[in-house]
Design an enzyme around this catalytic site. Structure first.
Site, PDB file in Angstrom:
ATOM      1  N   CYS A 139       3.930  -9.016  -1.002  1.00  0.00           N
ATOM      2  CA  CYS A 139       4.476  -9.262  -2.337  1.00  0.00           C
ATOM      3  C   CYS A 139       5.989  -9.054  -2.344  1.00  0.00           C
ATOM      4  O   CYS A 139       6.734  -9.823  -2.964  1.00  0.00           O
ATOM      5  CB  CYS A 139       3.800  -8.353  -3.360  1.00  0.00           C
ATOM      6  SG  CYS A 139       3.895  -6.583  -2.978  1.00  0.00           S
ATOM      7  N   THR A 184      -3.716 -12.484   2.960  1.00  0.00           N
ATOM      8  CA  THR A 184      -2.876 -11.997   1.859  1.00  0.00           C
ATOM      9  C   THR A 184      -2.221 -10.662   2.229  1.00  0.00           C
ATOM     10  O   THR A 184      -2.284  -9.686   1.490  1.00  0.00           O
ATOM     11  CB  THR A 184      -3.685 -11.857   0.561  1.00  0.00           C
ATOM     12  OG1 THR A 184      -4.750 -10.923   0.766  1.00  0.00           O
ATOM     13  CG2 THR A 184      -4.255 -13.184   0.132  1.00  0.00           C
ATOM     14  N   THR A 218      -0.519   1.860  -5.161  1.00  0.00           N
ATOM     15  CA  THR A 218      -1.598   0.940  -4.800  1.00  0.00           C
ATOM     16  C   THR A 218      -2.843   1.729  -4.406  1.00  0.00           C
ATOM     17  O   THR A 218      -2.813   2.954  -4.265  1.00  0.00           O
ATOM     18  CB  THR A 218      -1.188   0.038  -3.613  1.00  0.00           C
ATOM     19  OG1 THR A 218      -1.068   0.848  -2.434  1.00  0.00           O
ATOM     20  CG2 THR A 218       0.132  -0.667  -3.884  1.00  0.00           C
ATOM     21  N   ASN A 219      -3.943   0.990  -4.188  1.00  0.00           N
ATOM     22  CA  ASN A 219      -5.207   1.620  -3.820  1.00  0.00           C
ATOM     23  C   ASN A 219      -5.153   2.325  -2.471  1.00  0.00           C
ATOM     24  O   ASN A 219      -6.024   3.140  -2.160  1.00  0.00           O
ATOM     25  CB  ASN A 219      -6.328   0.573  -3.781  1.00  0.00           C
ATOM     26  CG  ASN A 219      -6.956   0.364  -5.142  1.00  0.00           C
ATOM     27  OD1 ASN A 219      -6.960   1.251  -5.977  1.00  0.00           O
ATOM     28  ND2 ASN A 219      -7.477  -0.828  -5.376  1.00  0.00           N
ATOM     29  N   ARG A 257       1.681   9.384   1.995  1.00  0.00           N
ATOM     30  CA  ARG A 257       0.790   8.601   1.130  1.00  0.00           C
ATOM     31  C   ARG A 257      -0.459   9.367   0.719  1.00  0.00           C
ATOM     32  O   ARG A 257      -1.195   8.937  -0.160  1.00  0.00           O
ATOM     33  CB  ARG A 257       0.385   7.293   1.808  1.00  0.00           C
ATOM     34  CG  ARG A 257       1.524   6.304   1.920  1.00  0.00           C
ATOM     35  CD  ARG A 257       1.015   4.898   2.167  1.00  0.00           C
ATOM     36  NE  ARG A 257       2.101   3.991   2.475  1.00  0.00           N
ATOM     37  CZ  ARG A 257       1.980   2.675   2.544  1.00  0.00           C
ATOM     38  NH1 ARG A 257       0.803   2.114   2.319  1.00  0.00           N
ATOM     39  NH2 ARG A 257       3.006   1.898   2.835  1.00  0.00           N
TER      40      ARG A 257
END
Length: 464
Positions: free
Chosen positions: A272, A241, A302-303, A317
Site C-alpha cells: 500500500c 497483494t 494492522t492485524n 511489533r
C-alpha cells in the site's frame, strides 16, 4: 442523471466518472458532493447544470465499454474556442469509444480470492460492485483455511464479516448464505467458499472455474516458487497483494502496469505504501528531477500486530498496537526500484505504526534537480491529479482541516495535502494521505483488470 448513468453502465458497460470519481450507483447527495468537491482541485465548484448536457450527449452515441469523465469533458469544453456544440464536442472527445473504434464486450474473467482478511474482503466488495454490468471480472470463489471440516457457522461468520465492516461500513446490497453448498450470494453473485489448507488441495475446474486470476491475500508466499503452487487446473495467473520477492514483478498501476508481459503468470501489486509514494514520486521526477529522497510513513496498525503486549517474532511489533506508536521497518523504499527502474535517485524509508485503524500518511522528503517554488509544485501536482495518466492514482486536497479519517474510502493510491506541502529551493516535502486498505484494494483491482484484458480506456484521453 442517475437513470442515465445506470443505463449506460448496465447496457453499454460505460462507467461515468467525475474527475476520476465513479458516479455509478451513487445517491443524489453523493453526486452533488462529488461535483462540489471539484473546487478542492480545480479551483471552482462544478454544477450538475454544467455536466448534465454532456451526459445527455453520451446517450445519443454508439458507445462501447469505456470510462468517460464528464468533469473532464466540461473542463476541456470551457477551454475550447472552436464554437462546437456540446453534442459535437462530446462526440469528438469520445470518438475512440464509438463506432468502429469501440471495444466489443468480452466474456469476462473468473477471479478467485485466496485468503479472506481485510484486503480480501474489500477486493471482494469491489469485484461485486463492478459485476453490475454483467461483464468484466467475476468473483467465483474464495479459498479459506479449514480442509472442509468447518461447521455451518463458519460460512455464516465469513459472510457477516463481508456484510459489516467497522471502518468501511455496511455492504451496499444483499448477502445471503447457502450453508449446504458453501455458497455466499452477494447481490445475486454466487461465490463458492472452498476450504483448503494448501493450494495443492484444490482443483478449481471441479467448480466450473476456468482461465481464472487468483488473488493471493495471505502473503504466505512471496517468491515465484511459492506462488507457482497456485497454478492449478482452472488458474491462469496469480496476483499477490504484498511485495513480491526475487524476480516477481512489482506492479503499481498507472506507473508500470503496461510493462506486464502477456505471458507473465505471476506478479505482485507491491505494498500500500509503495502504491502511495511511487505515483507522486514519478510525477515529481518527470517535472523537476529527483536526486535523492526519504519517505517516513505514519501507518495505521494492522492485524500483524498484537492487541496487547505478547510475543512477536519481529522487534517492537509485539507491543500493544492500540496503546503505542511503534517504530518498524518498511520495504516501500526499496520496492521503488522495481516499479521505477529509470529513477536514479536513492530512496530510503522507515515507518511508525500508530493507534488508528485505517488511513496512513507518507512524508516524502525530496532533493530535486532544480530549484522551484511551492506554487509551482502544487500547480503541477494539481494538474497531474486532474488531467494526467496518473489521475486515478493521485488525488489532491486543499481542505484546511483535513485529518486521516476524512480519507477513509478514497479510491486513489494517495492524496496530496496541499496545505502541508513545503518547498524551499531544491527541497520539497510532500504529505501524502492514503487509505492503506481501500485505496490499495482499488489499485489491486486495476492491475487485475489490466492483466485480464477488461480494463477499459478512459475518455477524454489524459494528457501524456
Amino acid at each position: 442523471m442517475i437513470p442515465i448513468i445506470g443505463k449506460l453502465h448496465r447496457e453499454r458497460d460505460v462507467t461515468v466518472l467525475l474527475h476520476s470519481r465513479s458516479l455509478v450507483n451513487k445517491s443524489v447527495v453523493s453526486i452533488l458532493k462529488t461535483h462540489r468537491f471539484a473546487r478542492q482541485i480545480a479551483g471552482e465548484e462544478l454544477s450538475v447544470v454544467e455536466t448534465l448536457p454532456f451526459l445527455q450527449a453520451l446517450t445519443a452515441l454508439d458507445l462501447g465499454p469505456s470510462q468517460i469523465d464528464i468533469g473532464m469533458l466540461a473542463a476541456t469544453y470551457k477551454g475550447d474556442d472552436r464554437g462546437l456544440s456540446v453534442a459535437e464536442f462530446t462526440a469528438e472527445a469520445v470518438a475512440g469509444a464509438t463506432g468502429a473504434n469501440k471495444i466489443e464486450r468480452g466474456e469476462g474473467r473468473d477471479v478467485v480470492l485466496y485468503g479472506f482478511g481485510r484486503i480480501g474482503r474489500l477486493v471482494a466488495r469491489l469485484l461485486i460492485e463492478k459485476a453490475g454490468s454483467g461483464n468484466g471480472l467475476r468473483l467465483r470463489a474464495i479459498v479459506v483455511r479449514g480442509g472442509g471440516e468447518q461447521s455451518a457457522e463458519d460460512i455464516v461468520k465469513r459472510a457477516s464479516l463481508l456484510r459489516r465492516d467497522s471502518i468501511h461500513g455496511q455492504f451496499q446490497g444483499t448477502i445471503t448464505v447457502d450453508e449446504a453448498s458453501s455458497t455466499i450470494f452477494a447481490n445475486g453473485n454466487a461465490i463458492k467458499v472452498i476450504y483448503a489448507n494448501d493450494p495443492s488441495e484444490v482443483d478449481y475446474t471441479a467448480y466450473g472455474i476456468k482461465n481464472a486470476i487468483l488473488i493471493d491475500n495471505t502473503g504466505k508466499w512471496r517468491d515465484r516458487e511459492g506462488l507457482s503452487q497456485h497454478l492449478r487446473p482452472g488458474i491462469d495467473k496469480v496476483v499477490l497483494t504484498a511485495p513480491g520477492k526475487g524476480d516477481v514483478p512489482n506492479i503499481v498501476h498507472g506507473v508500470n502496469h503496461d510493462t506486464v508481459k502477456p505471458d507473465e503468470q505471476i506478479l505482485s501489486c507491491a505494498s500500500c505504501t509503495t502504491n502511495a509514494i511511487v505515483p507522486p514520486l514519478k510525477a515529481m521526477d518527470d517535472e523537476f528531477g529527483v536526486e535523492r529522497g526519504h519517505v517516513e510513513t505514519v501507518h495505521s496498525f494492522t492485524n500483524d500486530q498484537n492487541l496487547l503486549d505478547n510475543y512477536h517474532k519481529a522487534e517492537r511489533r509485539g507491543r500493544s498496537a492500540p496503546l503505542n506508536m511503534v517504530i518498524t521497518e518498511t520495504g516501500a523504499a526499496s520496492a521503488v526500484a522495481k516499479a521505477l527502474p529509470d529513477l536514479k535517485a536513492r530512496i530510503t524509508g522507515s515507518s511508525i505504526r500508530v493507534p488508528v485503524p485505517d488511513v496512513s500518511i507518507a512524508i516524502l522528503n525530496l532533493q530535486l534537480s532544480r530549484e522551484t517554488s511551492r506554487e509551482e509544485v502544487l500547480d503541477h501536482l494539481r494538474e497531474v491529479s486532474l488531467t494526467s495518466p496518473l489521475r486515478r492514482q493521485i488525488d489532491f486536497t486543499t481542505a484546511p482541516d483535513a485529518v486521516s479519517s476524512d480519507f477513509i474510502g478514497s479510491r486513489h493510491a494517495s492524496i496530496v495535502d496541499a496545505g502541508a506541502t513545503k518547498v524551499e529551493g531544491d527541497n520539497a516535502i510532500l504529505y501524502l494521505w492514503y487509505d492503506n486498505e481501500f485505496g490499495y484494494s482499488c489499485q489491486v483491482i486495476r492491475v487485475v483488470q489490466h492483466v485480464s484484458g477488461v480494463e477499459y480506456p478512459t475518455f477524454p484521453s489524459p494528457a501524456v
